[in-house]
Design a protein around this motif. Structure first.
Motif, PDB file in Angstrom:
ATOM      1  N   VAL A   1     -75.126 -42.023  -6.701  1.00  0.00           N
ATOM      2  CA  VAL A   1     -76.311 -42.802  -6.996  1.00  0.00           C
ATOM      3  C   VAL A   1     -77.359 -42.170  -7.922  1.00  0.00           C
ATOM      4  O   VAL A   1     -77.792 -42.507  -8.890  1.00  0.00           O
ATOM      5  N   ASN A   2     -77.428 -40.709  -7.376  1.00  0.00           N
ATOM      6  CA  ASN A   2     -78.501 -39.798  -8.076  1.00  0.00           C
ATOM      7  C   ASN A   2     -77.900 -39.516  -9.622  1.00  0.00           C
ATOM      8  O   ASN A   2     -78.878 -39.217 -10.396  1.00  0.00           O
ATOM      9  N   GLY A   3     -76.551 -39.365  -9.664  1.00  0.00           N
ATOM     10  CA  GLY A   3     -76.049 -39.238 -11.052  1.00  0.00           C
ATOM     11  C   GLY A   3     -76.446 -40.432 -12.137  1.00  0.00           C
ATOM     12  O   GLY A   3     -76.764 -40.484 -13.458  1.00  0.00           O
ATOM     13  N   LEU A   4     -76.269 -41.861 -11.623  1.00  0.00           N
ATOM     14  CA  LEU A   4     -76.924 -42.860 -12.165  1.00  0.00           C
ATOM     15  C   LEU A   4     -78.319 -42.747 -12.655  1.00  0.00           C
ATOM     16  O   LEU A   4     -78.578 -43.174 -13.769  1.00  0.00           O
ATOM     17  N   LEU A   5     -79.190 -42.482 -11.812  1.00  0.00           N
ATOM     18  CA  LEU A   5     -80.498 -42.437 -11.781  1.00  0.00           C
ATOM     19  C   LEU A   5     -80.785 -41.207 -12.928  1.00  0.00           C
ATOM     20  O   LEU A   5     -81.519 -41.590 -13.977  1.00  0.00           O
ATOM     21  N   GLY A   6     -80.098 -40.292 -12.634  1.00  0.00           N
ATOM     22  CA  GLY A   6     -80.191 -39.039 -13.886  1.00  0.00           C
ATOM     23  C   GLY A   6     -79.648 -39.654 -15.294  1.00  0.00           C
ATOM     24  O   GLY A   6     -80.365 -39.361 -16.446  1.00  0.00           O
ATOM     25  N   GLY A   7     -78.607 -40.422 -15.357  1.00  0.00           N
ATOM     26  CA  GLY A   7     -78.460 -40.947 -16.555  1.00  0.00           C
ATOM     27  C   GLY A   7     -79.366 -42.135 -17.183  1.00  0.00           C
ATOM     28  O   GLY A   7     -79.768 -41.911 -18.418  1.00  0.00           O
ATOM     29  N   MET A   8     -79.893 -42.583 -16.166  1.00  0.00           N
ATOM     30  CA  MET A   8     -81.112 -43.790 -16.704  1.00  0.00           C
ATOM     31  C   MET A   8     -82.289 -42.842 -17.342  1.00  0.00           C
ATOM     32  O   MET A   8     -82.822 -43.182 -18.290  1.00  0.00           O
ATOM     33  N   LEU A   9     -82.542 -41.831 -16.659  1.00  0.00           N
ATOM     34  CA  LEU A   9     -83.789 -41.013 -17.480  1.00  0.00           C
ATOM     35  C   LEU A   9     -83.363 -40.401 -18.313  1.00  0.00           C
ATOM     36  O   LEU A   9     -84.190 -40.104 -19.158  1.00  0.00           O
ATOM     37  N   THR A  10     -82.156 -39.924 -18.633  1.00  0.00           N
ATOM     38  CA  THR A  10     -81.815 -39.072 -19.764  1.00  0.00           C
ATOM     39  C   THR A  10     -81.400 -40.008 -20.929  1.00  0.00           C
ATOM     40  O   THR A  10     -81.951 -39.720 -22.024  1.00  0.00           O
ATOM     41  N   HIS A  11     -80.575 -41.051 -20.718  1.00  0.00           N
ATOM     42  CA  HIS A  11     -80.176 -42.066 -21.837  1.00  0.00           C
ATOM     43  C   HIS A  11     -80.706 -43.358 -21.915  1.00  0.00           C
ATOM     44  O   HIS A  11     -80.411 -43.888 -22.828  1.00  0.00           O
ATOM     45  N   GLY A  12     -81.671 -43.597 -20.986  1.00  0.00           N
ATOM     46  CA  GLY A  12     -82.094 -45.015 -21.078  1.00  0.00           C
ATOM     47  C   GLY A  12     -81.500 -45.823 -20.086  1.00  0.00           C
ATOM     48  O   GLY A  12     -80.565 -45.699 -19.516  1.00  0.00           O
ATOM     49  N   MET A  13     -82.153 -46.968 -19.890  1.00  0.00           N
ATOM     50  CA  MET A  13     -81.762 -48.033 -19.008  1.00  0.00           C
ATOM     51  C   MET A  13     -80.439 -48.888 -19.347  1.00  0.00           C
ATOM     52  O   MET A  13     -79.589 -49.317 -18.785  1.00  0.00           O
ATOM     53  N   ARG A  14     -80.198 -48.728 -20.811  1.00  0.00           N
ATOM     54  CA  ARG A  14     -79.151 -49.564 -21.375  1.00  0.00           C
ATOM     55  C   ARG A  14     -77.886 -48.772 -21.542  1.00  0.00           C
ATOM     56  O   ARG A  14     -76.819 -49.294 -22.257  1.00  0.00           O
ATOM     57  N   HIS A  15     -77.663 -47.467 -21.342  1.00  0.00           N
ATOM     58  CA  HIS A  15     -76.682 -46.723 -21.429  1.00  0.00           C
ATOM     59  C   HIS A  15     -75.280 -47.066 -20.939  1.00  0.00           C
ATOM     60  O   HIS A  15     -74.159 -46.617 -21.445  1.00  0.00           O
ATOM     61  N   LEU A  16     -75.412 -47.964 -19.891  1.00  0.00           N
ATOM     62  CA  LEU A  16     -73.947 -48.114 -19.112  1.00  0.00           C
ATOM     63  C   LEU A  16     -73.529 -49.624 -19.454  1.00  0.00           C
ATOM     64  O   LEU A  16     -72.699 -50.309 -18.684  1.00  0.00           O
TER      65      LEU A  16
END
Length: 210
Positions: free
Chosen positions: A193-208
């Motif tokens: 879960v925290n990895g997903l949050l970190g990806g949102m913060l780093t790459h934006g909400m649409r990266h996945l």
């Protein structure tokens, strides 16, 4: 006769001026149609998080001047790379324990003792670098707050996993085994879960988005 020639000249001048005006109007570029801020089909930003948020711009000190400030920013910049170690180690340990229970092959868990120890130590380091990157609490939005405190909790859960594993290895028992498995499962889920949050913060909400 002179009146007619003057009238013809006036008409010719009007025609020429009208053509020039029409030509200038033709060269004028069309007005740009403003696009809506949130086009149809775009994912809305998460509550508490601005659209297009950049983690480094939001959290880092834009103008560090002193040596301690530069050191804090430099250490914080290493956080995105450091988090890959505990993420991978905790997930690998969880998968090996699941495989050992499912396939009834305890030999698969022989290496998890070292993996859990490395995961716990690296989680503490990653969480510390995360605090350098984000600074002290106070201006965090909802997403940054969740990422901060979940990451801190993972560091504590990692230490508990390490203790539970050693406790079970040194004094085998069914209750100690399930304590270790339960804490490891919670830690691995929190890491995902925290990895997903970190990806949102780093790459934006649409990266996945698929």
């Amino acid at each position: 006769m002179r009146f007619r020639s003057d009238l013809a000249g006036f008409a010719l001048a009007v025609l020429l001026s009208t053509g020039a005006v029409a030509h200038e109007a033709h060269k004028t570029p069309p007005a740009v149609v403003s696009q809506p801020a949130n086009p149809q089909g775009a994912m809305p930003p998460m509550p508490g998080m601005a659209a297009g948020m950049d983690h480094a711009e939001a959290m880092a000190d834009p103008t560090p001047k002193t040596i301690p400030q530069r050191m804090v920013r430099w250490l914080g910049a290493m956080h995105p790379a450091a988090v890959h170690f505990p993420i991978a180690l905790f997930i690998v340990a969880a998968l090996l324990e699941i495989a050992a229970l499912t396939l009834r092959r305890p030999v698969l868990t022989q290496g998890t003792r070292v993996i859990i120890a490395l995961a716990a130590v690296s989680a503490i380091g990653a969480a510390t670098l995360g605090w350098f990157a984000m600074g002290w609490p106070g201006q965090d939005d909802a997403t940054h707050t969740a990422h901060r405190w979940l990451g801190t909790s993972i560091a504590l859960l990692g230490l508990i996993c390490w203790w539970a594993k050693e406790h079970w290895v040194r004094r085998p028992g069914r209750a100690r085994e399930w304590l270790y498995i339960g804490v490891l499962t919670i830690t691995a889920a929190a890491v995902l879960v925290n990895g997903l949050l970190g990806g949102m913060l780093t790459h934006g909400m649409r990266h996945l988005m698929f």
